[in-house]
Design an enzyme around this catalytic site. Structure first.
Site, PDB file in Angstrom:
ATOM      1  N   ASP A  18      33.441  40.102 -19.253  1.00  0.00           N
ATOM      2  CA  ASP A  18      32.485  41.189 -19.464  1.00  0.00           C
ATOM      3  C   ASP A  18      32.495  41.503 -20.975  1.00  0.00           C
ATOM      4  OD1 ASP A  18      30.656  43.231 -19.241  1.00  0.00           O
ATOM      5  OD2 ASP A  18      31.557  44.077 -17.439  1.00  0.00           O
TER       6      ASP A  18
HETATM    7  C1  NOJ Z   1      28.686  45.349 -19.315  1.00  0.00           C
HETATM    8  C2  NOJ Z   1      28.487  45.432 -17.845  1.00  0.00           C
HETATM    9  O1  NOJ Z   1      29.687  45.833 -17.220  1.00  0.00           O
HETATM   10  C3  NOJ Z   1      28.028  44.131 -17.214  1.00  0.00           C
HETATM   11  O2  NOJ Z   1      27.654  44.391 -15.881  1.00  0.00           O
HETATM   12  C4  NOJ Z   1      26.884  43.545 -17.969  1.00  0.00           C
HETATM   13  O3  NOJ Z   1      26.459  42.359 -17.354  1.00  0.00           O
HETATM   14  C5  NOJ Z   1      27.329  43.288 -19.402  1.00  0.00           C
HETATM   15  N1  NOJ Z   1      27.724  44.554 -20.015  1.00  0.00           N
HETATM   16  C6  NOJ Z   1      26.233  42.643 -20.232  1.00  0.00           C
HETATM   17  O4  NOJ Z   1      25.208  43.512 -20.458  1.00  0.00           O
END
Ligand code: NOJ
Length: 771
Positions: A292
């Site tokens: 993430d």
């Molecule tokens: C953080 C989020 O937790 C995740 O769900 C997302 O895909 C990523 N950022 C990218 O935007």
């Protein structure tokens, strides 16, 4: 459990971090999510790559500058071949510009993989995932995600960070809106549908690479606070939290995203057990894992990695192939390889699936977006039709006293009340691609007020009283980027004025439609809530209009169940619309006026209040179950059962379930059996029933849930019509991970079986499994 040839190779490499590889990467190895042809090409390319170029493929750079977070402009890195992927970029001109740099200016001309969160549509925004799950219709969900994939691909997005398959048992957690709710069986069906929707049976130049997230256990955050630690024993991981992930993997998902939080004291993005033992070894996953955003760097924040180099080491050796946005790999991995701490062969195994994905997606042959096509594709009218149909299928009728619904189209005086009634900003929910990062959406969403207007005669008087917006209490990053300012709470005088206006409008109307809930930014990431109340002055407004004695219909727009105990007793009808998307207002009106008979069902147990959380139907029996007279598992102050059970939803017709039948009442543990049940529409209008099958294992090597969903089907029935539905009952339905045996088992035991319209179904049979 499946163990692939590539996994054997991977294992060999893990064992020889510092030595030379014992296993060659043969082209005959099992293909996994990618084709054998892609494998061959990727291996050939890999042989030409320098160490820095290999590390480059593991780096995902931010396509926008985020103040205080991602500041490196990717241009120079791209030319040096040190960017494998870019995220958070939707401007097609900029996508093409950066792709030109990669394809024409970098030494090996390797195209960039562009990723974005296409969660529930691109320009045409479908209902939020929790709503889609409420349709209990994986086929329509697959269609919607297929449509979204076509849009995304035309606009230069080849990789979506979808599906989010985190099980959520606690509505305080804001990201409950992004998943399929609390149930692993329903969640698995929705996970599968989304992977197939985006990728198709196999990845192709037309499809979009799916990314299954957030691996794993993210939804069990302590206290429902986003990012907080999860403590989940292995049996719960296996039987509940991991199941939808495994279903997505089996459907062919090419990538996974590792979660942010600590799982049992080891951050998920540095968790070898999760990313290697379970994902690669047990399941045989052959795609790649992206962290993430900033999660590799955060291994330091967690107090798990000593410094950035240690974070890179712990991330890569745990099994994170690609570092999202934190630049930790770019800055540290090559040195780790040079120092012999990570073997180059292991590095190769981490790069390979990324290249394979690029080949199968056709990026080497067609790296650029055809800018002239984008607008036409994104504006396809069939998307709006599909959106409206799916939105209406996703709505759940929670209450309908005295058949107040459906409404007549002859109504002449309607009061539409509430801050969400005419809010184009909220009806599509969060994660609207064009709405993010300042592009500005061109979707023209239809509000509930507009949808009601569209249904009524021109001379009908439809009075709108919006009221103050519930305070946007989380002026977080996305809000800041979108230029939203926190809303100041209304003054006492303003509150009084709004209440008076609402009361007046209700008094002058034949019916009141209150559209209430949460602003879209109150659910989603970093949007946990300690209460589930209707925020702002909505409750006061609702009570004021109900006090006029006029019939009131409450339409909920929200991303989580809310505390609607008062409404559930005092308001005539309640329709849960969630965030229904671009055509949401028309879809709400379709249901309110009876053009669509609601058939959606809750994918969560509806809590009475935040203090009931976590609440889920598939809990175990307690020493003293709640219906005993004395020492019972209950609260002093509220009924501890849900306000509405999992699987619940009303219709404008009624159904009868009968003749629950098992082909065999005794079956061997390895056998397959079949359940059948007759469902009859006993009312006067056509409608959809969702037949649900639940089981309970009465004894065994572990306590099993009091009920557990093992089958469902949504069917349309004409008045008087009966359909006999059949469901398989075999290993997939009966097996569980036994904490004592530490393996998946189907045990000889007695079982209960129920069929019906929700998780409290009473139509019952028993059966037995034998060794
Ligand atoms: C953080 C989020 O937790 C995740 O769900 C997302 O895909 C990523 N950022 C990218 O935007």
């Amino acid at each position: 459990m499946k163990k692939s040839k590539r996994w054997m190779i991977f294992l060999g490499l893990m064992a020889t971090f510092t030595g030379s590889a014992a296993f060659p990467l043969g082209a005959d190895a099992q293909a996994g999510p990618f084709s054998a042809e892609a494998r061959q090409k990727a291996e050939d390319l890999l042989k030409q790559m320098t160490l820095d170029e290999k590390v480059g493929q593991l780096n995902q750079s931010a396509g926008i500058v985020i103040p205080g977070l991602a500041n490196d402009k990717p241009d120079d890195l791209i030319v040096q071949g040190r960017v494998g992927s870019i995220l958070w970029l939707t401007d097609v001109k900029e996508i093409n510009r950066l792709q030109h740099l990669a394809v024409e200016k970098s030494r090996l001309h390797i195209p960039i993989l562009f990723g974005f969160d296409v969660i529930h549509g691109y320009r045409t925004v479908f209902p939020v995932p929790l709503a889609m799950a409420s349709s209990w219709d994986p086929e329509v969900e697959e269609q919607a995600q297929h449509y979204a994939a076509q849009d995304a691909r035309a606009a230069g997005i080849e990789w979506t960070f979808t599906p989010m398959v985190d099980i959520a048992r606690d509505a305080r957690w804001g990201r409950i809106v992004e998943g399929a709710g609390e149930d692993p069986y329903l969640g698995s069906a929705m996970a599968r549908a989304q992977v197939l929707g985006f990728q198709g049976e196999r990845l192709s130049p037309q499809s979009v690479l799916a990314c299954v997230k957030h691996f794993a256990g993210y939804g069990a955050a302590d206290g429902g606070r986003d990012y907080d630690s999860s403590y989940i024993p292995e049996e719960l991981m296996q039987n509940v939290y991991l199941r939808p992930f495994h279903a997505a993997e089996e459907a062919g998902a090419g990538s996974f995203m590792s979660a942010y939080m600590d799982l049992n004291d080891v951050p998920a993005s540095g968790n070898h057990w999760l990313l290697t033992d379970v994902l690669r070894k047990d399941w045989g996953f052959e795609g790649f894992v992206v962290s993430d955003a900033f999660a590799v760097a955060s291994l330091q924040t967690h107090g798990y990695a000593r410094d950035a180099e240690d974070a890179a080491y712990k991330g890569i050796t745990a099994g994170v192939n690609m570092d999202m946005a934190s630049q930790t790999y770019t800055r540290n991995l090559a040195a780790l390889v040079r120092e012999g701490k990570v073997s180059e062969q292991y590095l190769d195994s981490m790069v390979l699936p990324i290249l394979e994905a690029k080949y199968d997606l056709g990026l080497f042959d067609h790296p650029y977006v055809d800018e002239s096509r984008v607008d036409a594709v994104l504006s396809r009218p069939e998307g709006l039709e599909l959106e409206r149909r799916l939105a209406a299928r996703s709505m759940v009728l929670l209450r309908n006293e005295d058949h107040i619904l459906p409404l007549s189209r002859q109504l002449k005086r309607v009061a539409v009340i509430g801050p969400l009634a005419d809010s184009t900003h909220d009806i599509e929910g969060g994660w609207t691609v064009e709405g993010l990062f300042g592009n500005g959406s061109k979707s023209h969403p239809v509000t509930v007020y507009a949808g009601i207007r569209n249904k009524l005669a021109k001379d009908a008087q439809v009075t709108l009283v919006s009221g103050p917006e519930p305070a946007r209490i989380y002026p977080g990053l996305l809000d800041r980027l979108a230029g939203h300012k926190p809303t100041p709470p209304p003054t006492p005088q303003e509150i009084e004025q709004w209440i008076a206006k609402a009361r007046m409008a209700a008094s002058n109307a034949d019916i009141v439609i209150a559209v209430m809930g949460e602003t879209a930014n109150m659910s989603g990431e970093a949007a946990s809530r300690a209460t589930l109340d209707l925020p702002g002055i909505q409750q006061q407004m609702l009570e004021a209009v109900a006090a006029t004695g006029k019939p009131v219909v409450l339409v909920l727009e929200n991303g989580r169940p809310l505390d609607i105990r008062w409404a559930s007793e005092h308001v005539g009808a309640i329709l849960e619309a969630w965030y229904p998307g671009t055509e949401g207002g028309n879809a709400v009106a379709d249901v309110l006026f009876g053009d669509v008979n609601p058939g959606g069902k809750l994918p969560i147990s509806w809590p009475r209040t935040a203090g009931s959380e976590p609440l889920y139907y598939n809990h175990n029996l307690t020493h003293e179950p709640e219906d005993r007279p004395d020492f019972t598992s209950r609260y002093w102050d509220i009924n501890s059962k849900p306000l509405y059970p999992f699987g619940f939803g009303l219709s404008y017709t009624t159904f009868r379930f009968a003749n629950l039948h098992l082909r065999k009442t005794t079956m061997g543990v390895g056998d397959t059996n079949e359940v059948s049940v007759d469902v009859t529409n006993t009312g006067a209008v056509a409608g959809d029933a969702v037949a649900q099958i639940y089981i309970h294992q009465r004894y065994g090597s572990a306590s099993r849930p009091v009920r557990q969903l093992v089958g469902f089907q949504r069917v349309t029935l004409q008045p008087g019509e009966t359909k006999t539905l059949t469901f398989p009952l075999g290993k997939n339905e009966l097996e569980f991970w036994s904490p004592q045996k530490r393996e998946w088992v189907v045990e000889p035991a007695e079982f209960d079986l129920w069929a019906g319209e929700d998780s409290t179904a009473t139509l019952h049979q028993t059966f037995q499994t034998t060794q």
